[in-house]
Design a protein around this motif. Structure first.
Motif, short mmCIF file in Angstrom:
data_model
loop_
_atom_site.label_atom_id
_atom_site.label_comp_id
_atom_site.label_asym_id
_atom_site.label_seq_id
_atom_site.Cartn_x
_atom_site.Cartn_y
_atom_site.Cartn_z
N ASP A 94 0.84 -1.12 -0.30
CA ASP A 94 0.21 0.38 0.07
C ASP A 94 1.14 1.21 -0.09
O ASP A 94 1.39 1.73 1.18
CB ASP A 94 -0.68 -0.05 1.62
CG ASP A 94 -1.92 0.55 1.77
OD1 ASP A 94 -1.93 1.77 0.82
OD2 ASP A 94 -2.41 0.52 2.46
N ASP A 95 1.38 1.25 -0.98
CA ASP A 95 1.79 2.65 -1.21
C ASP A 95 1.14 4.05 -0.42
O ASP A 95 2.31 4.70 -0.15
CB ASP A 95 2.11 3.54 -2.71
CG ASP A 95 3.51 1.67 -3.72
OD1 ASP A 95 3.68 1.68 -2.83
OD2 ASP A 95 2.51 2.01 -5.00
N TYR A 96 0.15 4.14 -0.66
CA TYR A 96 -0.06 5.04 0.40
C TYR A 96 0.28 5.56 1.35
O TYR A 96 0.83 6.56 2.31
CB TYR A 96 -1.89 5.76 -0.18
CG TYR A 96 -2.18 6.98 1.24
CD1 TYR A 96 -2.09 8.20 0.86
CD2 TYR A 96 -3.81 6.15 1.61
CE1 TYR A 96 -2.78 9.41 1.21
CE2 TYR A 96 -3.47 7.45 2.51
CZ TYR A 96 -3.85 9.36 2.30
OH TYR A 96 -4.02 10.24 2.62
N ALA A 97 0.00 4.18 1.92
CA ALA A 97 0.32 3.79 3.57
C ALA A 97 1.54 3.97 3.68
O ALA A 97 2.12 5.25 4.88
CB ALA A 97 -0.18 2.51 4.12
N ALA A 98 2.57 3.03 2.99
CA ALA A 98 4.05 3.50 3.01
C ALA A 98 4.78 4.89 3.69
O ALA A 98 5.45 5.65 4.52
CB ALA A 98 4.54 2.99 1.92
N SER A 145 14.11 9.71 4.53
CA SER A 145 12.04 9.76 5.23
C SER A 145 11.84 9.94 4.32
O SER A 145 11.00 9.64 3.35
CB SER A 145 12.31 9.21 6.07
OG SER A 145 12.78 8.78 7.30
N TYR A 146 12.01 11.20 4.14
CA TYR A 146 10.97 12.12 2.90
C TYR A 146 11.45 11.30 1.90
O TYR A 146 10.10 11.56 1.01
CB TYR A 146 10.53 13.93 3.20
CG TYR A 146 11.04 13.87 5.24
CD1 TYR A 146 9.28 13.95 5.26
CD2 TYR A 146 11.63 15.15 5.27
CE1 TYR A 146 9.22 14.89 6.06
CE2 TYR A 146 11.42 15.65 6.63
CZ TYR A 146 9.72 15.20 6.94
OH TYR A 146 9.56 15.42 8.13
N GLN A 147 12.56 11.66 1.09
CA GLN A 147 12.28 10.86 0.10
C GLN A 147 11.32 9.55 -0.27
O GLN A 147 10.85 8.92 -1.26
CB GLN A 147 14.13 11.00 -0.19
CG GLN A 147 14.54 11.77 -0.49
CD GLN A 147 16.46 11.49 -0.23
OE1 GLN A 147 16.63 10.66 -0.68
NE2 GLN A 147 16.78 12.76 -0.95
N GLN A 148 11.42 8.71 0.81
CA GLN A 148 11.38 7.55 0.69
C GLN A 148 9.61 7.93 0.78
O GLN A 148 8.73 7.24 -0.20
CB GLN A 148 11.37 6.70 1.69
CG GLN A 148 12.78 5.99 1.38
CD GLN A 148 12.42 4.90 3.29
OE1 GLN A 148 13.33 5.44 4.33
NE2 GLN A 148 12.98 3.61 2.99
N ALA A 149 9.15 8.95 1.17
CA ALA A 149 7.82 9.39 1.16
C ALA A 149 7.34 10.13 0.14
O ALA A 149 6.07 9.28 -0.29
CB ALA A 149 7.33 10.69 2.45
N ILE A 150 7.89 10.57 -0.63
CA ILE A 150 7.39 11.34 -2.10
C ILE A 150 7.88 9.68 -2.76
O ILE A 150 6.48 10.31 -3.50
CB ILE A 150 8.57 12.35 -2.24
CG1 ILE A 150 8.64 13.36 -1.19
CG2 ILE A 150 8.89 12.22 -4.04
CD1 ILE A 150 10.17 14.51 -1.73
N THR A 186 3.70 9.21 -4.76
CA THR A 186 4.38 9.29 -6.46
C THR A 186 3.56 7.68 -6.53
O THR A 186 2.98 7.86 -7.42
CB THR A 186 5.31 9.32 -7.02
OG1 THR A 186 6.30 10.17 -6.15
CG2 THR A 186 5.82 9.53 -8.86
N LYS A 187 3.94 7.00 -6.36
CA LYS A 187 3.55 5.55 -7.05
C LYS A 187 2.25 5.19 -6.65
O LYS A 187 1.13 4.74 -7.34
CB LYS A 187 3.97 4.54 -6.04
CG LYS A 187 5.92 3.94 -6.38
CD LYS A 187 6.56 3.14 -6.11
CE LYS A 187 7.79 3.22 -6.22
NZ LYS A 187 8.28 1.59 -5.32
N ALA A 188 1.92 6.05 -5.76
CA ALA A 188 -0.14 6.08 -4.86
C ALA A 188 -0.56 7.05 -5.78
O ALA A 188 -1.98 7.65 -5.68
CB ALA A 188 -0.04 5.96 -3.83
N SER A 189 -0.20 7.88 -6.43
CA SER A 189 -0.79 8.73 -7.70
C SER A 189 -1.48 9.79 -6.79
O SER A 189 -2.62 9.91 -6.38
CB SER A 189 -1.55 8.48 -8.54
OG SER A 189 -1.03 7.40 -9.02
N LYS A 190 -1.02 10.15 -5.30
CA LYS A 190 -1.11 11.29 -4.63
C LYS A 190 -0.41 12.56 -4.80
O LYS A 190 0.20 12.81 -3.97
CB LYS A 190 -0.68 10.83 -2.60
CG LYS A 190 -1.77 9.61 -2.86
CD LYS A 190 -2.94 9.94 -2.68
CE LYS A 190 -4.13 9.23 -2.31
NZ LYS A 190 -5.75 9.07 -1.94
#
Length: 194
Positions: free
Chosen positions: A128-132, A155-160, A164-168
């Motif tokens: 779940d990319d959004y939750a990640a 951590s912020y780069q991983q969040a970005i 991006t993968k979650a289309s948010k």
């Protein structure tokens, strides 16, 4: 009398399951409606351990999504204690994530970090990319609070990447702006503009 009591108990259990399921389905798009459904459930109708855990998790999640900051972990711990030994990866992840959110609200950052680390171990299986993205954004906040800017930027780069993968795109842009601030703190202003 015994069979009438049993039928009544089954009906209550089914209506609670339906209400919890409805709240879960509305949570991301309409968290205010989810919270209203959860408020309508009487605690006496929660007859099983599973119902108690689902209610605890969903209620904690609904409060967080409605910007009502819990600082007491007694409710979410019902969910954590139930799901920690279950194979329900999504519920286990959310239980630890919201435990971390509550500790963050209480400014108990060490406890928050431990909860987020438990949730992070489930990322690969969660899918779940959004939750990640939400998790890594929170971890970035914790590291930034400790002035550990290299770990915060990671951590912020991983969040970005996750957003991006979650289309948010809104979450992605907000996190990019926060990351730019971290780069400024690291005296890497040029990277912040990139």
């Amino acid at each position: 009398l015994l069979s009438i009591s049993f039928i009544s108990s089954c009906q209550k259990s089914n209506s609670v399951s339906l209400a919890l399921n409805n709240a879960k389905n509305l949570m991301n798009e309409y968290p205010d409606s989810a919270l209203n459904i959860l408020k309508s459930i009487r605690k006496s109708d929660l007859q099983t351990e599973k119902h108690h855990a689902q209610y605890a998790l969903l209620y904690s999640q609904a409060l967080d999504k409605n910007y009502i900051d819990l600082t007491n972990d007694s409710l979410i711990n019902i969910a954590v204690n139930y799901y920690k030994n279950k194979n329900d990866v999504k519920s286990k992840f959310h239980a630890y994530y919201y435990l971390g959110r509550i500790h963050t609200n209480a400014n108990e950052l060490t406890k928050a970090t431990l909860a987020y680390m438990e949730a992070e171990q489930l990322i690969e299986d969660l899918k779940d990319d959004y939750a990640a993205g939400l998790l890594y954004k929170q971890m970035g906040y914790i590291y930034r609070s400790y002035y550990d800017f290299p770990k915060a930027s990671e951590s912020y780069q991983q969040a970005i990447e996750s957003f991006t993968k979650a289309s948010k795109p809104v979450h992605q842009i907000q996190t990019m702006l926060t990351l730019a601030g971290v780069y400024r703190n690291m005296n890497e202003t040029k990277r912040g503009y990139e």
